[in-house]
Each structure stands twice: as C-alpha cells, then as structure tokens.
Design a protein around this motif. Structure first.
Motif, PDB file in Angstrom:
ATOM      1  N   GLY A 275      55.983  92.820   1.819  1.00 52.02           N
ATOM      2  CA  GLY A 275      55.624  94.154   1.558  1.00 52.02           C
ATOM      3  C   GLY A 275      54.235  94.105   0.520  1.00 52.02           C
ATOM      4  O   GLY A 275      54.203  95.077  -0.147  1.00 52.02           O
TER       5      GLY A 275
ATOM      6  N   LEU B  99      55.028  91.164   6.053  1.00 53.04           N
ATOM      7  CA  LEU B  99      56.419  91.128   5.922  1.00 53.04           C
ATOM      8  C   LEU B  99      56.999  91.088   4.431  1.00 53.04           C
ATOM      9  O   LEU B  99      58.128  91.717   4.330  1.00 53.04           O
ATOM     10  CB  LEU B  99      56.896  90.067   6.867  1.00 53.04           C
TER      11      LEU B  99
ATOM     12  N   LEU C  82      60.993  93.599   9.785  1.00 47.21           N
ATOM     13  CA  LEU C  82      60.828  94.733   9.022  1.00 47.21           C
ATOM     14  C   LEU C  82      62.080  95.695   8.755  1.00 47.21           C
ATOM     15  O   LEU C  82      62.562  95.939   7.821  1.00 47.21           O
ATOM     16  CB  LEU C  82      59.515  95.495   9.336  1.00 47.21           C
TER      17      LEU C  82
ATOM     18  N   SER D  73      52.830  99.585   4.309  1.00 44.82           N
ATOM     19  CA  SER D  73      52.610 100.420   5.422  1.00 44.82           C
ATOM     20  C   SER D  73      51.363 101.452   5.256  1.00 44.82           C
ATOM     21  O   SER D  73      51.423 102.014   3.964  1.00 44.82           O
ATOM     22  CB  SER D  73      53.731 101.206   5.741  1.00 44.82           C
TER      23      SER D  73
ATOM     24  N   LEU E  64      52.205  94.923  14.233  1.00 45.85           N
ATOM     25  CA  LEU E  64      52.273  95.102  12.781  1.00 45.85           C
ATOM     26  C   LEU E  64      51.075  95.898  12.350  1.00 45.85           C
ATOM     27  O   LEU E  64      51.127  96.295  11.175  1.00 45.85           O
ATOM     28  CB  LEU E  64      52.421  93.559  12.078  1.00 45.85           C
TER      29      LEU E  64
ATOM     30  N   SER F 281      58.388  90.115  14.705  1.00 44.54           N
ATOM     31  CA  SER F 281      57.723  90.685  13.478  1.00 44.54           C
ATOM     32  C   SER F 281      58.215  91.977  12.814  1.00 44.54           C
ATOM     33  O   SER F 281      58.480  92.325  11.994  1.00 44.54           O
ATOM     34  CB  SER F 281      56.264  90.445  13.586  1.00 44.54           C
TER      35      SER F 281
ATOM     36  N   LYS G 235      65.144  93.723   7.402  1.00 44.34           N
ATOM     37  CA  LYS G 235      65.167  93.442   6.230  1.00 44.34           C
ATOM     38  C   LYS G 235      65.625  94.922   5.609  1.00 44.34           C
ATOM     39  O   LYS G 235      66.332  94.660   4.339  1.00 44.34           O
ATOM     40  CB  LYS G 235      63.750  93.417   5.792  1.00 44.34           C
ATOM     41  N   THR G 236      65.308  96.020   6.278  1.00 43.42           N
ATOM     42  CA  THR G 236      65.869  97.160   5.659  1.00 43.42           C
ATOM     43  C   THR G 236      67.260  97.377   5.729  1.00 43.42           C
ATOM     44  O   THR G 236      67.958  97.804   4.659  1.00 43.42           O
ATOM     45  CB  THR G 236      65.512  98.351   6.295  1.00 43.42           C
TER      46      THR G 236
END
Length: 211
Positions: free
Chosen positions: A26, A24, A154, A30, A62, A150, A157-158
């Motif tokens: 970073g 989460l 993500l 990814s 995730l 979760s 947050k973006t």
C-alpha cells in the motif's frame, strides 16, 4: 558482456521486487502514476531495469498504462470468474487425487487461519488455495493462477484485514469434502467460497469509493 547482462537482470529483479512490495503493502496506492526517471534515481539504476520491472508488473496486472492498478467492479468480477472456474475444478480433482500428506497440510492451514497473526493467516490462506490448485495436475491452470497471484493478494488482503465472516469455516468445509473424497461437494463449496469472497470485496470496494 555476459557480466553486464547478469547485472542488468539482477537490477531488474531488484527493481521489480521493491516496486511489487510497495504496491502490495500500500506504499504505492491505486492510481499512482509511475515515473521511470524518478524510480531509476531513487533505486540507483538506469531506466532499462526499471522498464523490465514494469513489464513484469504489467504482466501480473499490478500496473496498467503506467499507473498502479485501480480495479473496477468489472475487473474484480472477471478475476473471480476465472478463479471460480479453475479453483472449482481443482477442488473437484483434489477430492480424487490429493494425498494424505497434503490433506494434513490443508488442516494445518485451517488451524493457522484460526490462531495465527494477520501475516500468518494471509500466508496460510494463500497456501490453502495453492495446495488445491496444484492438485489439479494441470500446468496450464497452475500457470494462469500463478500469473494472477499478485493481484489476488490485494483482494486476499481485503478479505483478511476486514475479517470476512465465515472465511475459515468455509475452508474447513472444503477440507472435509476433499478428505471425504466427495468431488462434487468440494467443487461446489469452493465455488461458493470464492463467490462469497467476491461479494465481500465488492462491498468493501463500494464502501471505499463512497467514503
């Protein structure tokens, strides 16, 4: 024997929390491949709790195929389609049943959204949606969305870090519709709000993919 099970569960939970937070935050980007042996050595535990932690992270979306999730456009659309359906219904129900005390909490979330730090805005955003989902009174809806939290984080947050326009204004309108007990308006406003989140995330995802 029971003590061993307890220790195993504790190690599994700790491994899960460390890995989840890294994803989460970073720290594990990814597409990163998960290597059980390396994680077990790094966290000072056996591979058993690592496997248990990985199962939980896979359940939450995730991790896919031993890699940190790299959501596609289809994944994103599917996620938001579920949210639009369930949170639209929850907003409609909230307009009918949400108590005054919870309305005050929604108002506080909006205030923090305008004035808070990035971390505070993230938490207030999550809390705003959580209050409305809980108002559905439907444990199945709550469970489905909890399982998705979760991966939703993500994308939230973006939206927050890239400062999506009109985010808090939309929360304000949803709040006002719920406060006015206008169930149809509340439903429509939430659906429109989440569609705007989706469009914004797709824009950011597309821009990132080509940079």
């Amino acid at each position: 024997m029971s003590q061993g099970i307890k220790n195993s569960r504790t190690a599994s939970h700790q491994a899960y929390e460390v890995m989840r937070d890294r994803i989460l935050n970073g720290d594990l980007p990814s597409g990163t491949k998960i290597v059980e042996e390396r994680l077990a050595q790094e966290l000072g535990c056996s591979r058993t709790p690592i496997r248990e932690a990985l199962r939980q992270l896979e359940y939450e979306g995730l991790i896919v195929n031993k890699k940190i999730v790299q959501p596609t456009e289809k994944d994103l659309r599917n996620l938001f389609q579920v949210r639009i359906l369930l949170e639209g219904f929850s907003s409609q129900t909230a307009a009918i049943y949400l108590p005054e005390k919870e309305l005050d909490l929604l108002s506080q979330c909006i205030r923090i959204g305008r004035e808070g730090t990035t971390e505070e805005v993230m938490k207030a955003n999550e809390r705003f949606h959580e209050i409305i989902v809980q108002a559905s009174g439907n444990s199945q809806i709550v469970d489905i969305l909890n399982r998705m939290q979760s991966i939703i984080y993500l994308f939230r947050k973006t939206v927050v870090l890239h400062k999506r326009p009109h985010l808090i204004e939309e929360h304000q309108k949803i709040y006002e519709a719920i406060k006015a007990r206008d169930s149809q308006a509340a439903k429509l406003l939430m659906e429109t709000h989440l569609q705007a989140d989706l469009d914004f995330c797709l824009h950011i995802l597309g821009r990132t993919n080509y940079e």
